[in-house]
Design a protein around this motif. Structure first.
Motif, short mmCIF file in Angstrom:
data_model
loop_
_atom_site.label_atom_id
_atom_site.label_comp_id
_atom_site.label_asym_id
_atom_site.label_seq_id
_atom_site.Cartn_x
_atom_site.Cartn_y
_atom_site.Cartn_z
N ARG A 33 0.79 -1.31 -0.06
CA ARG A 33 0.01 -0.03 0.11
C ARG A 33 0.78 1.09 0.10
O ARG A 33 0.65 2.22 -0.86
N ARG A 34 1.77 1.48 0.89
CA ARG A 34 2.78 2.36 0.91
C ARG A 34 3.48 2.46 -0.29
O ARG A 34 3.65 3.53 -0.81
N ALA A 35 4.11 1.33 -0.96
CA ALA A 35 4.82 1.59 -2.37
C ALA A 35 3.95 1.86 -3.42
O ALA A 35 4.34 2.58 -4.22
N LEU A 75 -0.55 5.00 -1.45
CA LEU A 75 -1.93 4.82 -0.85
C LEU A 75 -2.01 5.16 0.82
O LEU A 75 -1.12 4.56 1.39
N THR A 76 -3.00 5.84 0.91
CA THR A 76 -3.58 5.60 2.28
C THR A 76 -4.53 4.43 2.68
O THR A 76 -4.71 3.99 1.72
N GLN A 77 -4.73 4.11 3.79
CA GLN A 77 -5.54 3.14 4.16
C GLN A 77 -6.93 3.43 3.58
O GLN A 77 -7.57 2.76 3.12
N LEU A 119 -3.65 -3.52 -6.05
CA LEU A 119 -2.21 -3.21 -5.77
C LEU A 119 -1.34 -3.13 -7.24
O LEU A 119 -0.79 -2.08 -7.31
N VAL A 120 -1.79 -3.99 -8.04
CA VAL A 120 -0.64 -4.01 -9.19
C VAL A 120 -1.12 -2.81 -10.00
O VAL A 120 -0.19 -2.10 -10.58
N SER A 121 -2.28 -2.59 -10.22
CA SER A 121 -2.71 -1.40 -11.27
C SER A 121 -2.26 -0.12 -10.41
O SER A 121 -1.95 0.82 -11.01
N SER A 122 -2.46 -0.26 -8.97
CA SER A 122 -2.13 1.13 -8.30
C SER A 122 -0.64 1.50 -8.27
O SER A 122 -0.03 2.63 -8.35
N PHE A 123 0.19 0.35 -8.27
CA PHE A 123 1.55 0.50 -8.37
C PHE A 123 2.00 0.87 -9.72
O PHE A 123 2.81 1.86 -9.73
#
Length: 174
Positions: free
Chosen positions: A83-85, A88-90, A128-132
């Motif tokens: 999440r941090r990588a 993103l916040t919680q 997570l993959v798409s956010s990264f």
């Protein structure tokens, strides 16, 4: 060992040495060990000690890439790391996952085993993959080599097809 300038007090009485093996707890993951690329500086004047990780921003992103691609359930600390990588916040991750409460993310990050079903795990990993990818695409955010970026984009394309298949199987015929 060599004499260096202390980054804290400026004394030239500090010593530096390469550490052959280092448990990288600062990453937030207890299971990461580094072999090489770590320098420890100890100051004899102020008594402080410092550890320097070479190419640390790149290292953190390579760890994130590896975690995204590992074929097993993610642990809570791995959720937090990823999440941090992704920057993103919680609350932001909860919104992307369509969770009604931010606390759900905090609870899952606090557990060694968040106990997700397989479809949930696939959904979380896809977010997570798409956010990264989006995070790395912003100017100044990527520290990865071109070969790592290519691995991420190839994995994302593969995983997108896989997650669509899992979603279809989970939802059943329409």
């Amino acid at each position: 060992m060599s004499l260096v300038t202390c980054p804290s007090c400026g004394s030239e009485a500090a010593s530096a040495r390469e550490l052959p093996k280092y448990r990288y707890r600062e990453s937030g993951l207890d299971t990461v060990w580094l072999t090489g690329g770590v320098t420890e500086t100890a100051c004899h004047s102020c008594g402080k000690a410092f550890v320097r990780i070479w190419k640390e921003p790149q290292l953190l992103q390579v760890i994130a890439l590896g975690l995204l691609m590992v074929p097993r359930h993610l642990t809570g600390p791995e959720w937090r790391f990823l999440r941090r990588a992704c920057g993103l916040t919680q609350s932001q991750l909860a919104l992307l996952l369509k969770y009604p409460r931010r606390e759900t993310i905090a609870e899952r990050e606090a557990k060694q085993d968040p106990r997700l079903s397989f479809p949930e795990e696939v959904g979380v990993r896809w977010v997570l993959v798409s956010s990264f990818q989006r995070y790395l695409a912003r100017p100044g955010n990527s520290s990865l080599e071109a070969s790592h970026l290519e691995r991420l984009w190839n994995f994302a394309a593969f995983f997108r097809n896989f997650s669509d298949t899992v979603r279809s199987a989970h939802e059943g015929p329409r």
